[in-house]
Scaffold this motif. Structure first.
Motif, PDB file in Angstrom:
ATOM      1  N   ASP A   1       0.849  -1.187   0.000  1.00  0.00           N
ATOM      2  CA  ASP A   1       0.000   0.000   0.000  1.00  0.00           C
ATOM      3  C   ASP A   1       0.885   1.236   0.000  1.00  0.00           C
ATOM      4  O   ASP A   1       2.055   1.181   0.399  1.00  0.00           O
ATOM      5  N   ASN A   2       0.314   2.348  -0.452  1.00  0.00           N
ATOM      6  CA  ASN A   2       1.026   3.612  -0.360  1.00  0.00           C
ATOM      7  C   ASN A   2       1.040   4.097   1.079  1.00  0.00           C
ATOM      8  O   ASN A   2       0.144   3.771   1.870  1.00  0.00           O
ATOM      9  N   ILE A   3       2.040   4.916   1.394  1.00  0.00           N
ATOM     10  CA  ILE A   3       2.021   5.539   2.713  1.00  0.00           C
ATOM     11  C   ILE A   3       0.943   6.623   2.708  1.00  0.00           C
ATOM     12  O   ILE A   3       0.629   7.195   1.649  1.00  0.00           O
ATOM     13  N   PRO A   4       0.358   6.908   3.848  1.00  0.00           N
ATOM     14  CA  PRO A   4      -0.748   7.882   3.898  1.00  0.00           C
ATOM     15  C   PRO A   4      -0.405   9.243   3.304  1.00  0.00           C
ATOM     16  O   PRO A   4      -1.256   9.882   2.683  1.00  0.00           O
ATOM     17  N   GLU A   5       0.839   9.694   3.474  1.00  0.00           N
ATOM     18  CA  GLU A   5       1.232  11.012   2.956  1.00  0.00           C
ATOM     19  C   GLU A   5       1.077  11.076   1.439  1.00  0.00           C
ATOM     20  O   GLU A   5       0.723  12.116   0.882  1.00  0.00           O
ATOM     21  N   ILE A   6       1.357   9.973   0.762  1.00  0.00           N
ATOM     22  CA  ILE A   6       1.243   9.939  -0.702  1.00  0.00           C
ATOM     23  C   ILE A   6      -0.219   9.957  -1.127  1.00  0.00           C
ATOM     24  O   ILE A   6      -0.597  10.656  -2.075  1.00  0.00           O
ATOM     25  N   VAL A   7      -1.053   9.203  -0.432  1.00  0.00           N
ATOM     26  CA  VAL A   7      -2.486   9.183  -0.749  1.00  0.00           C
ATOM     27  C   VAL A   7      -3.060  10.585  -0.582  1.00  0.00           C
ATOM     28  O   VAL A   7      -3.836  11.065  -1.416  1.00  0.00           O
ATOM     29  N   GLU A   8      -2.629  11.248   0.485  1.00  0.00           N
ATOM     30  CA  GLU A   8      -3.121  12.611   0.731  1.00  0.00           C
ATOM     31  C   GLU A   8      -2.613  13.571  -0.349  1.00  0.00           C
ATOM     32  O   GLU A   8      -3.359  14.415  -0.840  1.00  0.00           O
ATOM     33  N   MET A   9      -1.348  13.426  -0.738  1.00  0.00           N
ATOM     34  CA  MET A   9      -0.749  14.334  -1.718  1.00  0.00           C
ATOM     35  C   MET A   9      -1.452  14.240  -3.071  1.00  0.00           C
ATOM     36  O   MET A   9      -1.742  15.254  -3.704  1.00  0.00           O
ATOM     37  N   TYR A  10      -1.714  13.025  -3.533  1.00  0.00           N
ATOM     38  CA  TYR A  10      -2.302  12.830  -4.861  1.00  0.00           C
ATOM     39  C   TYR A  10      -3.830  12.738  -4.832  1.00  0.00           C
ATOM     40  O   TYR A  10      -4.469  12.801  -5.876  1.00  0.00           O
ATOM     41  N   GLY A  11      -4.392  12.513  -3.662  1.00  0.00           N
ATOM     42  CA  GLY A  11      -5.840  12.426  -3.559  1.00  0.00           C
ATOM     43  C   GLY A  11      -6.408  11.107  -4.040  1.00  0.00           C
ATOM     44  O   GLY A  11      -7.626  10.940  -4.110  1.00  0.00           O
ATOM     45  N   VAL A  12      -5.519  10.170  -4.371  1.00  0.00           N
ATOM     46  CA  VAL A  12      -5.939   8.831  -4.781  1.00  0.00           C
ATOM     47  C   VAL A  12      -4.919   7.829  -4.235  1.00  0.00           C
ATOM     48  O   VAL A  12      -3.797   8.194  -3.927  1.00  0.00           O
ATOM     49  N   ASN A  13      -5.328   6.579  -4.149  1.00  0.00           N
ATOM     50  CA  ASN A  13      -4.415   5.520  -3.730  1.00  0.00           C
ATOM     51  C   ASN A  13      -4.202   4.601  -4.925  1.00  0.00           C
ATOM     52  O   ASN A  13      -4.934   3.636  -5.133  1.00  0.00           O
TER      53      ASN A  13
END
Ligand SMILES: [Mg+2]
Length: 109
Positions: A71-83
């Protein structure tokens, strides 16, 4: 820095799936040190279910924890707005990796 690391053939010797192989303690120690230094480490493996749990457990037994597992780290999901399904990382450590870089205008260097 985010590092995505494979399990079979990298953190553990290959050919044992769904069991775990011999632990790559040197790599586990190096990645653990990187995490202590603030870098993020993601386990990026085809393993699921009990086979995945065994892999995570082996790493934990040797002092390596992960910031995310498949899984992506939460910071990346937040940065791009998608997982995204492809994990975002600065480096991918994999026994089946091939490095190919395309830079326009440098094809013949
Ligand atoms: Mg592998």
């Amino acid at each position: 820095m985010i590092i995505a690391v494979d399990f079979d053939g990298v953190l553990s010797s290959a050919g044992k799936w769904p069991e775990v192989g011999e632990p790559n303690e040197a790599l586990m120690n190096w990645l653990s040190d990187l995490r202590t230094g603030g870098h993020k480490v993601i386990l990026w493996t085809c393993r699921v279910g009990e086979a995945l749990e065994s892999a995570v457990a082996q790493c934990r037994e040797h002092g390596l924890e992960f910031d995310a597992v498949n899984d992506n780290i939460p910071e990346i999901v937040e940065m791009y707005g998608v997982n995204s399904r492809k994990i975002t990382a600065d480096y991918y450590i994999d026994d089946k990796a091939v490095v190919v870089k395309f830079e326009k205008g440098k094809e013949h260097e």
